[in-house]
Design a protein around this motif. Structure first.
Motif, PDB file in Angstrom:
ATOM      1  N   ILE A 125       3.587  33.590   4.038  1.00 23.34           N
ATOM      2  CA  ILE A 125       3.468  35.001   3.657  1.00 23.34           C
ATOM      3  C   ILE A 125       3.932  35.884   4.807  1.00 23.34           C
ATOM      4  CG2 ILE A 125       1.865  36.833   2.941  1.00 23.34           C
ATOM      5  CD1 ILE A 125       0.016  34.653   1.849  1.00 23.34           C
ATOM      6  N   HIS A 165       3.685  39.716   5.966  1.00 22.75           N
ATOM      7  CA  HIS A 165       2.810  40.824   5.608  1.00 22.75           C
ATOM      8  C   HIS A 165       2.706  41.768   6.789  1.00 22.75           C
ATOM      9  CE1 HIS A 165      -0.369  42.904   3.506  1.00 22.75           C
ATOM     10  NE2 HIS A 165      -1.258  42.649   4.443  1.00 22.75           N
ATOM     11  N   LYS A 166       3.078  43.023   6.556  1.00 20.01           N
ATOM     12  CA  LYS A 166       3.006  44.048   7.604  1.00 20.01           C
ATOM     13  C   LYS A 166       3.660  43.583   8.908  1.00 20.01           C
ATOM     14  CE  LYS A 166      -1.289  46.163   5.833  1.00 20.01           C
ATOM     15  NZ  LYS A 166      -2.738  46.362   6.074  1.00 20.01           N
ATOM     16  N   ARG A 189       4.177  40.614  10.081  1.00 21.25           N
ATOM     17  CA  ARG A 189       3.747  39.346  10.666  1.00 21.25           C
ATOM     18  C   ARG A 189       3.871  38.242   9.615  1.00 21.25           C
ATOM     19  NH1 ARG A 189       1.065  39.908  15.429  1.00 21.25           N
ATOM     20  NH2 ARG A 189       0.182  37.838  15.113  1.00 21.25           N
ATOM     21  N   LYS A 190       3.672  37.001  10.035  1.00 19.50           N
ATOM     22  CA  LYS A 190       3.983  35.877   9.155  1.00 19.50           C
ATOM     23  C   LYS A 190       3.007  34.736   9.420  1.00 19.50           C
ATOM     24  CE  LYS A 190       8.264  33.381   7.978  1.00 19.50           C
ATOM     25  NZ  LYS A 190       9.686  33.319   8.344  1.00 19.50           N
ATOM     26  N   ASP A 191       2.574  34.066   8.354  1.00 21.33           N
ATOM     27  CA  ASP A 191       1.741  32.870   8.524  1.00 21.33           C
ATOM     28  C   ASP A 191       1.887  32.007   7.281  1.00 21.33           C
ATOM     29  OD1 ASP A 191       0.017  31.087   9.709  1.00 21.33           O
ATOM     30  OD2 ASP A 191      -1.748  32.382   9.667  1.00 21.33           O
TER      31      ASP A 191
END
Lengths: 383, 383
Positions: free
Chosen positions: B162, B164-165, B167-169
């Motif tokens: 994902i 999101h804003k 950033r990524k994980d």
């Protein structure tokens, strides 16, 4: 409005029950008192001498003229649960009645099974009881910020909108809980979400951070109304424990490097958040999630703040970095949205030196009750 | 390699145990036989006359010279579980031993609680037993594609990356299960993931689609080895049920519009997938997820395929659209990745007219055993 507080003999539950009663709500407490039994089994006691529940409630009535109904029993006993609900006729049920300690759930298999059976099945009973008799009642369920774990992206409030391969949906926020206790709360969240969807129940899941402090306006009225304050390695939580350790001259027990960042809130904000949730109920069929914390701190930062506040009071406070008994990231990104409760009107009590002073003084007052052998962690995640 | 099949008396478990035994694995079956008890309680019987487990195993030995160990008991009985494991000394545990019916879990509160207690706590026991005595053993756990629900984005295999804003994980794929049974499997997934993380266990979660068919090479060797085939509204699944309904001249029972799209696979692929998983174990500490299905069909498509195949065999097959007893989307996007097992070498049996012919002929052979009063759904999600 009639609010039933399940787990109303506990740390957050007791403060909440008195607060709501004081605010004019008709309040009932439902509690199995099993937490007092677990304390006895662990040989641990709250820092503060808490009176039996009936004495507490009698004193509250003497002081305020307000009566709080009492139902002693276990929500895993379904006939008891349904009878209590039918007798009380709640408009809102505040569910604090779960085993709440991560270390307790990690003691061994028996405690892991006990935690998940007690929490998940008890909550499932509650969902059925509401569906059967009180389908419009608002369930306010305590979850925990620990359900989220420490993702490398911002934590939203329960849901996240994901764009993936050219399509888009808003889905439940992915969870990475860090103990069999935290897992039980994740299981609960899924079960409640489903019950809202199929039966049209209304629920608010309050993913609460670490609560600190002990005095609320109500519990401070009288010694007999004093709230519990846990300092032991099983039920004690970070900031409260640090203050008590400082008061007795024990080094502060920081696990590992202390870079673990968590959301925290004052217990006076806990009780206000519950009021805001029940005063603004979820819609029918809605499973609403609020992240219930007011500030983010690392565990190391908390220790340093207690050290400094202690020094100002003439206490010599040392900080020990213990080998971390948990399996968790000690350095990580952590940023979580918490605007839902602020939008409803929450005005936070921020952690300040004066609060720490007050908590340190409180801890000092009762420090002779501390049993030092319960301070160090005995439960390890790796088993 | 020594493989213990928990739930080895059931539909998938029995076929898997014989297949692995035939392939040269040392196989044990652990089963409480509670499914036979539930059938008796529901008054329902498999279409096929299944022999007692000991007779089945004796016959298998007579035919092949291969011995399958048998442990009769409940994994919720921890001393029994640990004794059985210590006696068998598994390299892999294949866990089919859960209550597997969504309608069963939705009958009432008691069945919901039974399902989650049996499944979640039994699986928790298994995790502890492996941690204590067999930390290197590979756990192959049956999950279900139903854990995912019907998101409006593609379903990945257990995890999703994902952004999101800024950033990524990569996080666990968000789940939206549709019954208290499916929820139990989601709870399991979370518990297993955590156990791998903290104890270094190795696990593969097989999120299986709807299994159809009845004959495998092994179960077809002898009447005494015949597999169960459920057609009732509680334990029967879509395609198998349709074929049996067609065989007895009952209209096919499509719930609602029939637009529900699901992943399906042939039971011959189920057994092969299990073999692929245990032959290629997860790494220590790894929680690996495979989506175990081969083709996607809507329920309405399946009904039409059975109608056509039936007509070719001279059967007059009608399709009834019943009021949907479940709470689910009937028209939705559904696309799921299933490359992990294909990459390991799975060569699917695709659903074809000849398979349907074979299943219809099989159903016709045993049609006199059908009790029509068990065909229509009696359990509704709204209660």
């Amino acid at each position: 409005m009639r609010a039933l507080v399940i787990g109303g003999d506990g740390y957050c539950g007791w403060a909440t029950a008195l607060y709501l009663s004081n605010k004019g709500y008709e309040v009932g407490i439902l509690d199995s008192l099993v937490r007092r039994y677990w304390d006895a089994q662990l040989g641990a006691e709250t820092l503060t001498p808490i009176a039996p529940i009936r004495q507490r409630l009698d004193r509250w009535y003497e002081l305020t003229g307000k009566k709080i109904d009492l139902f002693i029993g276990d929500i895993n006993d379904y006939p008891f649960l349904t009878n209590a609900l039918r007798q009380f006729q709640p408009d809102a049920v505040v569910h604090f009645g779960e085993q709440r300690s991560a270390p307790f759930s990690m003691i061994d298999r028996e405690h892991a099974v006990l935690t998940q059976a007690n929490n998940v099945l008890g909550n499932l009973n509650l969902l059925y009881a509401l569906k059967e008799d009180f389908p419009d009642c608002h369930l306010v369920k305590l979850g925990t910020m620990g359900e989220y774990g420490t993702p490398n992206i911002d934590i939203e409030e329960g849901y996240i909108t994901i764009e993936h391969k050219g399509r888009k949906d808003t889905l439940p926020y992915p969870k990475q809980p860090g103990s069999f206790y935290h897992l039980s709360k994740v299981h609960d969240s899924h079960n409640i979400h489903f019950a809202c969807k199929i039966w049209g129940l209304r629920a608010t899941d309050l993913n609460q951070g670490i609560v600190y402090g002990v005095l609320t306006e109500e519990t401070g009225m009288d010694e007999m109304l004093i709230n519990r304050l846990d300092y032991d390695g099983v039920f004690g939580t970070a900031l409260n424990r640090f203050c008590i350790q400082a008061a007795i001259g024990h080094p502060l027990t920081v696990y590992g490097k202390g870079g673990q960042t968590r959301g925290l809130l004052d217990i006076r904000d806990t009780v206000r958040c519950i009021e805001l949730a029940i005063a603004n109920p979820a819609d029918k069929g809605q499973f609403r999630v609020f992240n219930q914390y007011t500030e983010l701190f690392s565990v190391g930062d908390l220790a340093q703040m207690v050290q400094k506040a202690g020094a100002d009071l003439g206490l010599k406070v040392e900080i020990d970095h213990l080998e971390n008994p948990r399996v968790e990231l000690e350095e990580h990104y952590f940023n979580a949205v918490n605007t839902n409760l602020l939008d409803l009107g929450l005005q936070p009590h921020f952690l300040s030196d004066s609060l720490l002073d007050s908590l340190l003084n409180f801890a000092t007052k009762y420090k002779d009750r501390v049993d030092q052998k319960h301070i160090l962690p005995k439960v390890t995640w790796r088993g």
